[in-house]
Scaffold this active site. Structure first.
Site, PDB file in Angstrom:
ATOM      1  N   GLY A 284      -3.842  22.565  51.648  1.00 56.00           N
ATOM      2  CA  GLY A 284      -2.586  21.946  52.033  1.00 56.00           C
ATOM      3  C   GLY A 284      -1.862  22.206  53.269  1.00 56.00           C
ATOM      4  O   GLY A 284      -2.648  22.410  54.232  1.00 56.00           O
ATOM      5  N   SER A 285      -0.434  22.464  52.973  1.00 56.97           N
ATOM      6  CA  SER A 285      -0.087  22.842  54.430  1.00 56.97           C
ATOM      7  C   SER A 285       0.359  24.014  54.699  1.00 56.97           C
ATOM      8  O   SER A 285       0.166  25.044  54.003  1.00 56.97           O
ATOM      9  CB  SER A 285       1.540  22.036  54.242  1.00 56.97           C
ATOM     10  OG  SER A 285       2.328  22.762  53.142  1.00 56.97           O
ATOM     11  N   PRO A 286       0.605  24.380  56.002  1.00 60.28           N
ATOM     12  CA  PRO A 286       0.519  25.739  56.392  1.00 60.28           C
ATOM     13  C   PRO A 286       1.781  26.533  55.902  1.00 60.28           C
ATOM     14  O   PRO A 286       1.443  27.616  55.411  1.00 60.28           O
ATOM     15  CB  PRO A 286       0.481  25.811  57.972  1.00 60.28           C
ATOM     16  CG  PRO A 286       0.149  24.325  58.363  1.00 60.28           C
ATOM     17  CD  PRO A 286       0.374  23.446  57.190  1.00 60.28           C
TER      18      PRO A 286
ATOM     19  N   GLU B 277      -7.347  26.143  53.616  1.00 64.44           N
ATOM     20  CA  GLU B 277      -7.837  25.006  54.405  1.00 64.44           C
ATOM     21  C   GLU B 277      -6.352  24.201  54.526  1.00 64.44           C
ATOM     22  O   GLU B 277      -5.763  23.429  53.620  1.00 64.44           O
ATOM     23  CB  GLU B 277      -8.700  23.905  53.308  1.00 64.44           C
ATOM     24  CG  GLU B 277      -9.984  24.488  53.266  1.00 64.44           C
ATOM     25  CD  GLU B 277     -10.845  24.566  54.244  1.00 64.44           C
ATOM     26  OE1 GLU B 277     -10.260  23.980  55.477  1.00 64.44           O
ATOM     27  OE2 GLU B 277     -12.114  24.757  54.242  1.00 64.44           O
TER      28      GLU B 277
ATOM     29  N   CYS C  25      -5.838  15.526  56.917  1.00 61.89           N
ATOM     30  CA  CYS C  25      -5.829  16.793  57.909  1.00 61.89           C
ATOM     31  C   CYS C  25      -6.572  16.687  59.057  1.00 61.89           C
ATOM     32  O   CYS C  25      -5.973  17.508  60.054  1.00 61.89           O
ATOM     33  CB  CYS C  25      -6.310  17.799  56.863  1.00 61.89           C
ATOM     34  SG  CYS C  25      -7.921  17.936  56.660  1.00 61.89           S
TER      35      CYS C  25
ATOM     36  N   VAL D 211       2.856  26.005  52.671  1.00 61.29           N
ATOM     37  CA  VAL D 211       2.600  26.535  51.538  1.00 61.29           C
ATOM     38  C   VAL D 211       1.503  27.713  51.509  1.00 61.29           C
ATOM     39  O   VAL D 211       1.547  28.257  50.447  1.00 61.29           O
ATOM     40  CB  VAL D 211       2.347  25.282  50.363  1.00 61.29           C
ATOM     41  CG1 VAL D 211       2.067  25.902  49.298  1.00 61.29           C
ATOM     42  CG2 VAL D 211       3.500  24.453  50.501  1.00 61.29           C
ATOM     43  N   GLY D 212       0.496  27.192  52.408  1.00 63.90           N
ATOM     44  CA  GLY D 212      -0.344  28.213  52.474  1.00 63.90           C
ATOM     45  C   GLY D 212       0.029  29.885  52.517  1.00 63.90           C
ATOM     46  O   GLY D 212      -0.605  30.741  52.137  1.00 63.90           O
TER      47      GLY D 212
HETATM   48  P1  NAD Z   1       1.462  20.799  50.129  1.00 62.66           P
HETATM   49  O1  NAD Z   1       1.167  22.146  50.871  1.00 62.66           O
HETATM   50  O2  NAD Z   1       2.627  20.313  50.155  1.00 62.66           O
HETATM   51  O3  NAD Z   1       0.594  20.790  48.696  1.00 62.66           O
HETATM   52  C1  NAD Z   1      -0.459  21.274  48.496  1.00 62.66           C
HETATM   53  C2  NAD Z   1      -0.807  21.754  47.000  1.00 62.66           C
HETATM   54  O4  NAD Z   1       0.174  22.821  46.646  1.00 62.66           O
HETATM   55  C3  NAD Z   1      -0.248  20.669  45.987  1.00 62.66           C
HETATM   56  O5  NAD Z   1      -1.090  20.892  44.689  1.00 62.66           O
HETATM   57  C4  NAD Z   1       1.115  21.236  45.490  1.00 62.66           C
HETATM   58  O6  NAD Z   1       1.684  20.646  44.016  1.00 62.66           O
HETATM   59  C5  NAD Z   1       0.962  22.625  45.645  1.00 62.66           C
HETATM   60  N1  NAD Z   1       2.369  23.297  46.285  1.00 62.66           N
HETATM   61  C6  NAD Z   1       3.401  22.720  46.836  1.00 62.66           C
HETATM   62  N2  NAD Z   1       4.499  23.560  47.275  1.00 62.66           N
HETATM   63  C7  NAD Z   1       3.998  24.747  46.605  1.00 62.66           C
HETATM   64  C8  NAD Z   1       4.744  25.965  46.530  1.00 62.66           C
HETATM   65  N3  NAD Z   1       6.122  26.129  46.803  1.00 62.66           N
HETATM   66  N4  NAD Z   1       4.022  26.903  45.716  1.00 62.66           N
HETATM   67  C9  NAD Z   1       2.746  26.795  45.261  1.00 62.66           C
HETATM   68  N5  NAD Z   1       2.040  25.629  45.259  1.00 62.66           N
HETATM   69  C10 NAD Z   1       2.735  24.460  46.100  1.00 62.66           C
HETATM   70  O7  NAD Z   1       0.341  19.736  51.017  1.00 62.66           O
HETATM   71  P2  NAD Z   1       0.491  18.158  50.631  1.00 62.66           P
HETATM   72  O8  NAD Z   1       1.560  17.695  51.141  1.00 62.66           O
HETATM   73  O9  NAD Z   1      -0.432  17.931  49.331  1.00 62.66           O
HETATM   74  O10 NAD Z   1      -0.970  17.983  51.658  1.00 62.66           O
HETATM   75  C11 NAD Z   1      -0.854  17.666  53.166  1.00 62.66           C
HETATM   76  C12 NAD Z   1      -1.243  18.999  53.949  1.00 62.66           C
HETATM   77  O11 NAD Z   1      -2.325  19.718  53.401  1.00 62.66           O
HETATM   78  C13 NAD Z   1      -1.052  18.754  55.393  1.00 62.66           C
HETATM   79  O12 NAD Z   1      -0.593  19.781  56.243  1.00 62.66           O
HETATM   80  C14 NAD Z   1      -2.628  18.484  55.778  1.00 62.66           C
HETATM   81  O13 NAD Z   1      -2.825  18.813  57.193  1.00 62.66           O
HETATM   82  C15 NAD Z   1      -3.264  19.620  54.636  1.00 62.66           C
HETATM   83  N6  NAD Z   1      -4.643  19.219  54.473  1.00 62.66           N
HETATM   84  C16 NAD Z   1      -5.408  20.088  54.732  1.00 62.66           C
HETATM   85  C17 NAD Z   1      -6.968  19.931  54.476  1.00 62.66           C
HETATM   86  C18 NAD Z   1      -7.891  20.596  54.819  1.00 62.66           C
HETATM   87  O14 NAD Z   1      -9.047  20.716  54.390  1.00 62.66           O
HETATM   88  N7  NAD Z   1      -7.711  21.705  56.017  1.00 62.66           N
HETATM   89  C19 NAD Z   1      -7.260  18.599  53.839  1.00 62.66           C
HETATM   90  C20 NAD Z   1      -6.088  17.788  53.256  1.00 62.66           C
HETATM   91  C21 NAD Z   1      -4.848  17.984  53.571  1.00 62.66           C
END
Ligand code: NAD
Length: 470
Positions: free
Chosen positions: A194-196, A216, A250, A198-199
């Protein structure tokens, strides 16, 4: 030990926690059987339903679903099945002469109970991909897919229930609150995509139990084009990679950094290829998708408004249709440095073009931003390519191509710092879900015993000789 009895997922977690040694001790053949079951579900039983769900959630064309979701997972499973026997074997390592009489090896053991949190842009690929590695390494897993793609998440739940018992693999649907509760539990490993932003939340939660993490993440992945590049070929590959899945990838080329002398020719080629791929009307093209939610549509529209307000040049596209969440492929140049398109990860079908006067300036520009997940180089010059590779850092790089490094299972996939921690895919995914247990076995009398107390001047000399010679 903390009490998690009030946590809504404590029972599920306990089931997996109690079952982890049974799953962890499964033989190579048993793990293969599980992977085969998952493969059959995706490749045969649920294939059409997967296509339908992605069409509903993302307007994803069937060919893209086949290539970037089904093929990606099946390829991953096949690669894992082919190599798993070797990966699971103990890996013998050398033992120093000073430890004569013993042997050493690494035993790959499962981490235990794992949490997989996945995003929406490739819902199946980015959920089942890590799951394949988790199963291969002998773990149990609880999965939390994205709430943004409800049809895909519901179908994945059905697939998981059909293939696994919940004391082995379970899927929990829901929004942020669900992740928050899950993250309180003492998982052994957390695999987050997901996003940095939330990471960082995930890593903080993991630190409470010192769970290991694979993060990731994303960020702005630059595409650097120098003046030796084959401009037309670069434009073709970049137009494909940027507008695939509407730029919601991503490793999508976030922006182009191009030698100013070839900018005009490059944009002309881009227009030609966009026309070839999507005709004059991407809106009616079967090969072009849609933005995932109204919220993401708004975010991208704001980027376009900001660029317009700053008098940027819309070289191509930029039309929008709120009702169908459509954004026309856009190429934008002459952006002011403060434009939001140059600050945040775009994650949509908008490509900013930034020009440079010298390669050093281009490298300095890349290095002024957080380390990207991918950096693409288009160049025929070995010297320039080497210079860029040596003086930048990125999770991965394609030279004279975009995105495709992701598809080679023999390469580690992942970011660096802001774009991620840890690697996935193939052996690297197996390794990420494994504890590399160090084992040393004493076979005979060990020479180190000669150095046990009580110490004497003879032992002091022996210690000195050991340091000098071994
Ligand atoms: P996101 O970080 O918003 O959400 C990812 C997951 O985290 C979802 O399941 C969501 O429900 C959960 N989440 C959201 N907020 C949370 C919180 N506060 N606490 C705990 N869990 C939470 O990301 P997204 O919008 O789903 O995806 C887009 C991002 O992901 C972009 O930054 C993209 O670059 C990245 N991404 C990375 C890869 C990779 O392999 N490196 C692949 C796909 C997407």
């Amino acid at each position: 030990m903390n009490d998690f009895s009030n946590n809504p997922y404590s029972e599920l977690f306990s089931k997996q926690n109690n079952n982890q040694y049974v799953i962890g001790n499964r033989t190579y053949k048993e793990r293969l059987k599980t992977l085969n079951k998952l493969q059959h579900a995706i490749e045969v039983t649920y294939r059409t339903q997967i296509q339908d769900a992605l069409q509903k959630d993302l307007g994803k064309p069937v060919v893209e679903t086949e290539l970037t979701e089904i093929y990606a997972i099946i390829g991953d499973i096949k690669h894992t099945k082919k190599h798993l026997h070797r990966w699971m074997r103990k890996q013998k390592v050398e033992t120093p002469v000073s430890m004569l009489g013993s042997g050493s090896y690494i035993k790959y053991q499962p981490k235990g109970v794992c949490l997989i949190i996945s995003p929406w842009n490739f819902p199946f690929n980015l959920t089942f991909g890590p799951l394949v590695s988790a199963i291969a390494a002998g773990n149990t897993a609880i999965i939390k897919p994205s709430e943004m793609t409800p049809n895909s998440s519901a179908l994945m739940s059905e697939i998981i229930t059909a293939v696994f018992n919940d004391d082995e693999v379970a899927l929990v649907q829901g929004e942020v609150a669900v992740s928050t509760e899950l993250l309180k539990l003492p998982f052994n490993h957390i695999f987050f995509t997901g996003s940095p932003k939330v990471g960082k939340i995930v890593m903080k939660a993991a630190s409470q139990h010192l769970a290991s993490v694979t993060l990731e993440l994303g960020g702005k992945s630059p595409t650097l084009i120098d003046k030796t590049a084959n401009i037309d070929n670069a434009a073709k590959k970049i137009m494909w990679a940027k507008f695939l899945n509407c730029g919601q990838i991503c490793v999508s080329p976030d922006y182009v950094l191009i030698d100013e002398s070839i900018k005009v020719a490059f944009i002309a080629s881009c227009k030609k290829w966009l026309q070839t791929f999507y005709n004059d009307s991407p809106k009616t093209s079967d090969s072009y998708g849609r933005i995932v939610t109204d919220k993401h549509f708004e975010r991208l529209s704001e980027h376009l408004d900001n660029a317009k307000a700053l008098h940027a040049t819309f070289e191509v596209g930029g039309d929008t249709d709120r009702a169908s969440k459509y954004i026309e492929p856009a190429i934008i140049s002459n952006l002011q440095p403060e434009a939001t398109l140059l600050e945040d990860e775009i994650f949509g079908p908008i490509l900013p073009i930034v020009t440079y006067k010298s390669l050093d300036m281009a490298i300095a520009y890349v290095n002024s931003k957080p380390r990207p997940l991918a950096l693409y180089i288009y160049s025929k010059s070995k010297t320039n390519t080497k210079k860029i590779l040596n003086n930048t850092r990125a999770g991965g790089t394609c030279i004279n191509n975009s995105v495709l490094h992701y598809a080679n299972h023999n390469l580690p996939f992942g970011g660096v710092n802001n774009s991620g921690i840890g690697k996935s895919h193939g052996f690297f995914g197996f390794q990420g879900f494994s504890n590399q247990r160090a084992v040393m076995k004493q076979y005979t009398f060990g020479v180190t015993e000669l150095l046990f107390p009580p110490y004497s001047s003879f032992k002091e000399t022996l210690a000195r000789l050991t340091i000098k010679w071994f």
